[in-house]
Design a protein around this motif. Structure first.
Motif, PDB file in Angstrom:
ATOM      1  N   GLY A  73     -22.564  12.397  32.086  1.00  0.00           N
ATOM      2  CA  GLY A  73     -22.154  11.457  31.056  1.00  0.00           C
ATOM      3  C   GLY A  73     -22.308  12.032  29.660  1.00  0.00           C
ATOM      4  O   GLY A  73     -22.862  13.124  29.476  1.00  0.00           O
ATOM      5  N   PRO A  74     -21.835  11.308  28.657  1.00  0.00           N
ATOM      6  CA  PRO A  74     -21.975  11.766  27.271  1.00  0.00           C
ATOM      7  C   PRO A  74     -23.425  11.690  26.817  1.00  0.00           C
ATOM      8  O   PRO A  74     -24.208  10.885  27.320  1.00  0.00           O
ATOM      9  N   GLN A  75     -23.767  12.532  25.878  1.00  0.00           N
ATOM     10  CA  GLN A  75     -25.106  12.506  25.299  1.00  0.00           C
ATOM     11  C   GLN A  75     -25.204  11.449  24.206  1.00  0.00           C
ATOM     12  O   GLN A  75     -24.193  10.995  23.661  1.00  0.00           O
ATOM     13  N   ASP A  76     -26.440  11.108  23.866  1.00  0.00           N
ATOM     14  CA  ASP A  76     -26.689  10.363  22.640  1.00  0.00           C
ATOM     15  C   ASP A  76     -26.389  11.283  21.456  1.00  0.00           C
ATOM     16  O   ASP A  76     -26.489  12.505  21.550  1.00  0.00           O
ATOM     17  N   TRP A  77     -26.069  10.676  20.326  1.00  0.00           N
ATOM     18  CA  TRP A  77     -25.933  11.454  19.108  1.00  0.00           C
ATOM     19  C   TRP A  77     -27.298  12.018  18.708  1.00  0.00           C
ATOM     20  O   TRP A  77     -28.315  11.328  18.811  1.00  0.00           O
ATOM     21  N   HIS A  78     -27.324  13.264  18.240  1.00  0.00           N
ATOM     22  CA  HIS A  78     -28.603  13.894  17.919  1.00  0.00           C
ATOM     23  C   HIS A  78     -28.384  15.089  16.995  1.00  0.00           C
ATOM     24  O   HIS A  78     -27.258  15.550  16.802  1.00  0.00           O
ATOM     25  N   THR A  79     -29.466  15.582  16.422  1.00  0.00           N
ATOM     26  CA  THR A  79     -29.495  16.889  15.778  1.00  0.00           C
ATOM     27  C   THR A  79     -30.352  17.785  16.664  1.00  0.00           C
ATOM     28  O   THR A  79     -31.097  17.301  17.524  1.00  0.00           O
TER      29      THR A  79
ATOM     30  N   ASP B 147     -30.574  15.512  30.162  1.00  0.00           N
ATOM     31  CA  ASP B 147     -30.139  14.175  30.572  1.00  0.00           C
ATOM     32  C   ASP B 147     -29.682  14.304  32.020  1.00  0.00           C
ATOM     33  O   ASP B 147     -29.693  15.409  32.589  1.00  0.00           O
ATOM     34  N   ASP B 148     -29.263  13.204  32.623  1.00  0.00           N
ATOM     35  CA  ASP B 148     -28.723  13.276  33.975  1.00  0.00           C
ATOM     36  C   ASP B 148     -27.529  14.229  34.003  1.00  0.00           C
ATOM     37  O   ASP B 148     -26.532  14.038  33.295  1.00  0.00           O
ATOM     38  N   GLY B 149     -27.653  15.279  34.800  1.00  0.00           N
ATOM     39  CA  GLY B 149     -26.562  16.238  34.940  1.00  0.00           C
ATOM     40  C   GLY B 149     -26.441  17.229  33.807  1.00  0.00           C
ATOM     41  O   GLY B 149     -25.449  17.965  33.729  1.00  0.00           O
ATOM     42  N   ARG B 150     -27.436  17.282  32.922  1.00  0.00           N
ATOM     43  CA  ARG B 150     -27.404  18.220  31.790  1.00  0.00           C
ATOM     44  C   ARG B 150     -28.687  19.044  31.768  1.00  0.00           C
ATOM     45  O   ARG B 150     -29.779  18.496  31.900  1.00  0.00           O
ATOM     46  N   TRP B 151     -28.519  20.352  31.567  1.00  0.00           N
ATOM     47  CA  TRP B 151     -29.637  21.276  31.649  1.00  0.00           C
ATOM     48  C   TRP B 151     -29.583  22.280  30.507  1.00  0.00           C
ATOM     49  O   TRP B 151     -28.500  22.678  30.071  1.00  0.00           O
TER      50      TRP B 151
ATOM     51  N   HIS C 265     -24.387  15.625  16.386  1.00  0.00           N
ATOM     52  CA  HIS C 265     -23.373  15.973  17.385  1.00  0.00           C
ATOM     53  C   HIS C 265     -23.805  15.467  18.758  1.00  0.00           C
ATOM     54  O   HIS C 265     -24.913  14.958  18.932  1.00  0.00           O
ATOM     55  N   ARG C 266     -22.925  15.625  19.743  1.00  0.00           N
ATOM     56  CA  ARG C 266     -23.244  15.268  21.122  1.00  0.00           C
ATOM     57  C   ARG C 266     -22.249  15.960  22.056  1.00  0.00           C
ATOM     58  O   ARG C 266     -21.120  16.279  21.663  1.00  0.00           O
ATOM     59  N   GLY C 267     -22.668  16.174  23.296  1.00  0.00           N
ATOM     60  CA  GLY C 267     -21.755  16.637  24.332  1.00  0.00           C
ATOM     61  C   GLY C 267     -21.020  15.453  24.933  1.00  0.00           C
ATOM     62  O   GLY C 267     -21.600  14.389  25.152  1.00  0.00           O
ATOM     63  N   GLY C 268     -19.719  15.619  25.193  1.00  0.00           N
ATOM     64  CA  GLY C 268     -18.937  14.536  25.768  1.00  0.00           C
ATOM     65  C   GLY C 268     -19.082  14.462  27.285  1.00  0.00           C
ATOM     66  O   GLY C 268     -19.702  15.328  27.919  1.00  0.00           O
ATOM     67  N   LYS C 269     -18.521  13.444  27.882  1.00  0.00           N
ATOM     68  CA  LYS C 269     -18.571  13.247  29.328  1.00  0.00           C
ATOM     69  C   LYS C 269     -17.733  14.325  30.025  1.00  0.00           C
ATOM     70  O   LYS C 269     -16.586  14.579  29.646  1.00  0.00           O
ATOM     71  N   ASN C 270     -18.325  14.965  31.030  1.00  0.00           N
ATOM     72  CA  ASN C 270     -17.599  15.989  31.803  1.00  0.00           C
ATOM     73  C   ASN C 270     -16.854  15.297  32.949  1.00  0.00           C
ATOM     74  O   ASN C 270     -17.418  15.020  34.005  1.00  0.00           O
ATOM     75  N   LYS C 271     -15.575  15.032  32.729  1.00  0.00           N
ATOM     76  CA  LYS C 271     -14.747  14.357  33.730  1.00  0.00           C
ATOM     77  C   LYS C 271     -14.097  15.342  34.695  1.00  0.00           C
ATOM     78  O   LYS C 271     -13.406  14.928  35.636  1.00  0.00           O
TER      79      LYS C 271
END
Length: 458
Positions: free
Chosen positions: A242-248, A190-194, A357-363
């Motif tokens: 930002g936070p991810q969508d919920w996913h498996t 996602d944007d900012g996620r690798w 699960h999902r990753g939360g927003k990295n503030k």
């Protein structure tokens, strides 16, 4: 007769029998021997209702019901009710989802699932790997504290940091392949996620072979002693991601419609892949720690639109909406049964591929790096690094035919001879003996002792 249908039948019978046994006993049916027979018959029905797995024919059930009823004045009327209820149940093939929702509610009210953690450094009570494995099995999530020595982990982090910096500054090429023959090893989630797979020389044995982790994962109730390391990499979240969508983490093993077609929930299948997450920093709420929707795996396999999921008891329907709907894109809502463990440097999360699960927003101002290791059963392969490249060795084919060819052959065994170039435009005449036909060869190997001259199976 399937267990769901048996439970339906025995539930009806059980309720009828309860009404029967509270009625006065027949005047001529009070001998001790008859009483014991009635008790045994009732126990058989109760066991059938509870376990739903007894192989009992309808005639057997009816015989035991008659034994319990005895010479009751209401015998014919009650037997008619029983026959009608059994017939109705046998004709109803609907896969009702009531039990899945009740199972979910059991999960989210279980302290083991919502709060429990294990400290592997506990020298007083000790670390019980068997107990931990049972928590992972029923909850699909396990929090382990103090798994890694911090001095070792700091040394490891220095090497990891050098690799990530090398990718960023160009000293290490971002293009490349994987040991599974995939055509790239890093990609944007996602944007900012690798997601970045790591090289084998970062797979330190103290990380991969950690005794505490393997004692949990090698339990028969999880992956068993023949588990493999499936993938080894890192999940990176830039500052501000930002936070991810919920996913498996992968598609369900036997398809989305498992419950609808078989009556089996994904939750009740044995684990086939477990992810271990190791934070390379002390996580705070500002770093956007991973959030888990507890109980979500209990509903895995329900493919109908939520308003159309068949229920016997409609009061259960609102509970379905307490779990994320994976068919809804861009769903960033918080849900009622979220668990967000804050794990520190040296701690570990283990979670099943089936939990949402999902990753939360990295503030925070930090790059958030999570080392991940996926352990799996030896036969499992996910498709996390699939690409769109499609080869098809044949005549001109449609795109759909090429995709089907790729799907069928991507995990197949093929030969790669040392002096042979695999190419779509192979000129086979370069390898032939001219005009000699196949039958005229007479034999295959010219010399004994060629590679593969063995009775050993592939």
């Amino acid at each position: 007769m399937g267990s769901t249908l048996q439970q339906h039948i025995f539930r009806t019978l059980f309720l009828v029998v309860v009404l029967i046994v509270v009625l006065p006993c027949p005047a001529d049916g009070g001998s001790d021997e008859l009483l014991e027979e009635r008790k045994e018959a009732l126990a058989t029905l109760v066991h059938g209702y509870v376990f739903g797995e007894k192989k009992v024919s309808y005639d057997d059930v009816l015989e035991k019901v008659k034994l319990i009823i005895g010479n009751d004045n209401h015998e014919n009327e009650l037997l008619s009710v029983v026959e009608e209820a059994v017939q109705e149940a046998m004709e109803d093939t609907t896969m009702y989802a009531d039990q899945l929702i009740l199972d979910m509610l059991t999960t989210v009210t279980d302290p083991d699932c919502m709060k429990r953690e294990f400290d592997v450094s506990d020298i007083i009570d000790g670390f019980n790997a068997t107990e931990a494995s049972h928590v992972l099995h029923k909850c699909k999530l396990l929090v382990l504290r103090n798994v890694f020595d911090q001095e070792f982990l700091n040394e490891y982090k220095a090497n990891f940091t050098a690799f990530i910096q090398g990718l960023r500054n160009g000293n290490i090429d971002l293009s490349g392949t994987t040991t599974n023959n995939e055509h790239y090893f890093q990609h944007k989630l996602d944007d900012g996620r690798w997601e970045v797979l790591l090289p084998k020389n970062l797979a330190h044995s103290m990380v991969v072979n950690n005794n505490h982790i393997l004692r949990v994962l090698m339990q028969d109730i999880i992956l068993g002693p023949d588990l493999n390391l499936h993938s080894f990499g890192t999940a990176l979240a830039d500052s501000g991601a930002g936070p991810q969508d919920w996913h498996t983490d992968s598609d369900f093993l036997f398809g989305d419609a498992l419950y609808q077609t078989t009556g089996i929930s994904q939750h009740h299948l044995p684990a086939y892949a477990i992810t271990m997450m190791v934070p390379l920093l002390d996580m705070t709420p500002e770093h956007g720690p991973t959030q888990f929707s507890m109980g979500s795996s209990n509903l895995a396999g329900l493919t109908e639109k939520r308003d159309n999921i068949p229920l016997r008891n409609e009061w259960l329907r609102p509970f379905i909406n307490d779990q994320p709907d994976l068919d809804v894109e861009g769903d960033l809502r918080d849900y009622k049964y979220m668990r967000t463990p804050l794990i520190g440097f040296g701690d570990v999360l283990l979670f099943d591929y089936q939990i949402t699960h999902r990753g939360g927003k990295n503030k925070s101002p930090d790059l958030r790096a999570m080392l991940y290791l996926t352990y799996s059963r030896f036969w499992y392969k996910d498709k996390g690094f699939e690409d769109d490249e499609v080869d098809s060795y044949g005549e001109e084919q449609s795109d759909n035919e090429k995709k089907l060819y790729k799907k069928l052959t991507e995990t197949a065994r093929f030969a790669i001879p040392d002096n042979f170039e695999i190419d779509l435009e192979t000129d086979w005449s370069e390898y032939s003996d001219g005009d000699e036909n196949l039958e005229a060869m007479g034999s295959f190997h010219k010399q004994a002792g060629s590679p593969g001259d063995s009775d050993e199976e592939l």
